[in-house]
Design a protein around this motif. Sequence first.
Motif, short mmCIF file in Angstrom:
data_model
loop_
_atom_site.label_atom_id
_atom_site.label_comp_id
_atom_site.label_asym_id
_atom_site.label_seq_id
_atom_site.Cartn_x
_atom_site.Cartn_y
_atom_site.Cartn_z
N LYS A 70 9.75 -19.18 0.29
CA LYS A 70 10.85 -19.01 -0.66
C LYS A 70 12.12 -19.51 0.03
O LYS A 70 12.28 -19.32 1.23
N ALA A 71 13.00 -20.13 -0.73
CA ALA A 71 14.16 -20.78 -0.13
C ALA A 71 15.44 -20.42 -0.86
O ALA A 71 15.45 -20.12 -2.05
N ASP A 72 16.54 -20.49 -0.11
CA ASP A 72 17.88 -20.35 -0.69
C ASP A 72 18.85 -20.94 0.32
O ASP A 72 18.51 -21.17 1.49
N GLY A 73 20.07 -21.18 -0.15
CA GLY A 73 21.04 -21.84 0.70
C GLY A 73 22.38 -21.17 0.71
O GLY A 73 22.67 -20.27 -0.09
N ALA A 74 23.22 -21.60 1.64
CA ALA A 74 24.58 -21.07 1.78
C ALA A 74 25.44 -22.14 2.43
O ALA A 74 24.95 -23.15 2.91
N GLY A 75 26.73 -21.86 2.43
CA GLY A 75 27.63 -22.76 3.15
C GLY A 75 28.61 -23.50 2.28
O GLY A 75 29.37 -24.32 2.77
N ASP A 76 28.63 -23.21 0.93
CA ASP A 76 29.55 -23.96 0.09
C ASP A 76 30.89 -23.28 -0.11
O ASP A 76 31.63 -23.66 -0.98
N SER A 77 31.21 -22.28 0.70
CA SER A 77 32.56 -21.69 0.62
C SER A 77 33.07 -21.44 2.03
O SER A 77 32.30 -21.31 2.97
N ASP A 78 34.38 -21.37 2.16
CA ASP A 78 34.98 -21.16 3.47
C ASP A 78 34.56 -19.82 4.07
O ASP A 78 34.35 -19.69 5.27
N VAL A 79 34.45 -18.80 3.20
CA VAL A 79 34.06 -17.49 3.69
C VAL A 79 32.68 -17.55 4.32
O VAL A 79 32.45 -17.07 5.42
N GLU A 80 31.73 -18.17 3.63
CA GLU A 80 30.37 -18.27 4.14
C GLU A 80 30.31 -19.14 5.38
O GLU A 80 29.53 -18.90 6.29
N ALA A 81 31.16 -20.16 5.45
CA ALA A 81 31.17 -21.02 6.63
C ALA A 81 31.59 -20.22 7.85
O ALA A 81 31.05 -20.40 8.94
N GLU A 82 32.55 -19.32 7.70
CA GLU A 82 33.02 -18.50 8.81
C GLU A 82 31.92 -17.54 9.26
O GLU A 82 31.77 -17.26 10.44
N LYS A 83 31.16 -17.01 8.35
CA LYS A 83 30.09 -16.07 8.68
C LYS A 83 28.90 -16.76 9.32
O LYS A 83 28.11 -16.14 10.03
N GLY A 84 28.76 -18.04 9.07
CA GLY A 84 27.64 -18.79 9.61
C GLY A 84 26.68 -19.16 8.52
O GLY A 84 26.00 -18.30 7.96
N ALA A 85 26.62 -20.45 8.20
CA ALA A 85 25.79 -20.90 7.08
C ALA A 85 24.31 -20.64 7.34
O ALA A 85 23.56 -20.32 6.43
N ILE A 86 23.88 -20.79 8.59
CA ILE A 86 22.47 -20.58 8.89
C ILE A 86 22.08 -19.12 8.67
O ILE A 86 21.07 -18.81 8.03
N SER A 87 22.91 -18.20 9.20
CA SER A 87 22.62 -16.77 9.02
C SER A 87 22.64 -16.40 7.56
O SER A 87 21.78 -15.64 7.08
N ASP A 88 23.60 -16.91 6.83
CA ASP A 88 23.70 -16.58 5.41
C ASP A 88 22.52 -17.14 4.62
O ASP A 88 22.01 -16.49 3.71
N ALA A 89 22.10 -18.34 4.97
CA ALA A 89 20.95 -18.93 4.27
C ALA A 89 19.69 -18.11 4.52
O ALA A 89 18.89 -17.89 3.61
N LEU A 90 19.52 -17.65 5.77
CA LEU A 90 18.36 -16.79 6.08
C LEU A 90 18.41 -15.52 5.25
O LEU A 90 17.39 -15.11 4.67
N LYS A 91 19.56 -14.88 5.20
CA LYS A 91 19.67 -13.61 4.46
C LYS A 91 19.42 -13.82 2.97
O LYS A 91 18.78 -12.98 2.32
N ARG A 92 19.91 -14.92 2.42
CA ARG A 92 19.69 -15.18 1.00
C ARG A 92 18.23 -15.46 0.70
O ARG A 92 17.70 -15.01 -0.33
N ALA A 93 17.57 -16.19 1.58
CA ALA A 93 16.15 -16.44 1.39
C ALA A 93 15.36 -15.13 1.51
O ALA A 93 14.40 -14.90 0.78
N ALA A 94 15.78 -14.28 2.45
CA ALA A 94 15.09 -12.99 2.64
C ALA A 94 15.24 -12.10 1.42
O ALA A 94 14.34 -11.32 1.10
N VAL A 95 16.38 -12.19 0.73
CA VAL A 95 16.58 -11.40 -0.49
C VAL A 95 15.50 -11.75 -1.51
O VAL A 95 15.01 -10.88 -2.25
N LYS A 96 15.10 -13.02 -1.56
CA LYS A 96 14.05 -13.42 -2.51
C LYS A 96 12.72 -12.76 -2.18
O LYS A 96 11.86 -12.61 -3.05
N TRP A 97 12.55 -12.36 -0.91
CA TRP A 97 11.36 -11.61 -0.52
C TRP A 97 11.56 -10.11 -0.68
O TRP A 97 10.64 -9.33 -0.45
N GLY A 98 12.80 -9.70 -1.04
CA GLY A 98 13.08 -8.28 -1.27
C GLY A 98 13.91 -7.61 -0.22
O GLY A 98 14.32 -6.46 -0.38
N VAL A 99 14.21 -8.30 0.90
CA VAL A 99 14.96 -7.68 1.99
C VAL A 99 16.42 -7.48 1.58
O VAL A 99 17.14 -8.45 1.33
#
Length: 241
Positions: free
Chosen positions: A79-108
């Motif tokens: 399952k996949a998802d992405g992040a990084g299209d806003s300044d806020v998310e860029a500051e938090k780390g696009a890779i970390s955010d993308a992982l967390k968003r993909a994990a949400v699709k698994w229920g985490v």
Amino acid sequence: MNLQNLHAPFPPNEIEWRVGSTKADKSSGLALAYLTARHVMERLDEVCGVGNWQDRYEFHGKRTVCYLSIRIGEEWVTKADGAGDSDVEAEKGAISDALKRAAVKWGVGRYLYSLGNTWVDLEAAGKSVRIKKTEFAKLAKMMEAKFGLPPSDMGDVNLAAAEAVEAEEQAALVSARHKIRDAQNTDECQSAFGEAWKQFTDDEGRRQLKAEYDARKAALGTSRVDPNAQFDQMARESEPA
């Protein structure tokens, strides 16, 4: 592996908070709950096992896409998802955010989306604002009351309730087979087989018992009672009227 445990709530002290919308005077604002990437990875390790999940990333301009795969049986499901299209998310780390968003699709951490609006008192922090320290205890209690507590021992969550029952039944079947195999004479063998036949009603279990019975009877020599005749009789008795 019980993938439903990916949905389990996290301990309140593992939930992070940041400020969302605020009132005009900045005295209060919305508390937004989120998880760190480390907690997401720990949950995946605990539920799936370290060798049963993997992540891969693709970069499309400013957007980072995470492909989060879990091995279910012999197959990898992604399952996949992405992040990084806003300044806020860029500051938090696009890779970390993308992982967390993909994990949400698994229920985490998905349950956090049902939290609703939670207003808290704020205090100045340089040119910005932050949640007052006194508010965090209230937020923790609110989370516990709304979502409950996580499993006390995540080391055991890989064994779902149904899997635990199956494991107990399999252990009992092995024990019954050993009892037949260890019979010292044909009477003991016949008695052990009869008891086990009544206990196990599934086709596979009975097939294994019959094979064990035939093998032991053959090893002990010809019985006074034909094992196939007893098998057929038991089968008839177990059939619905």
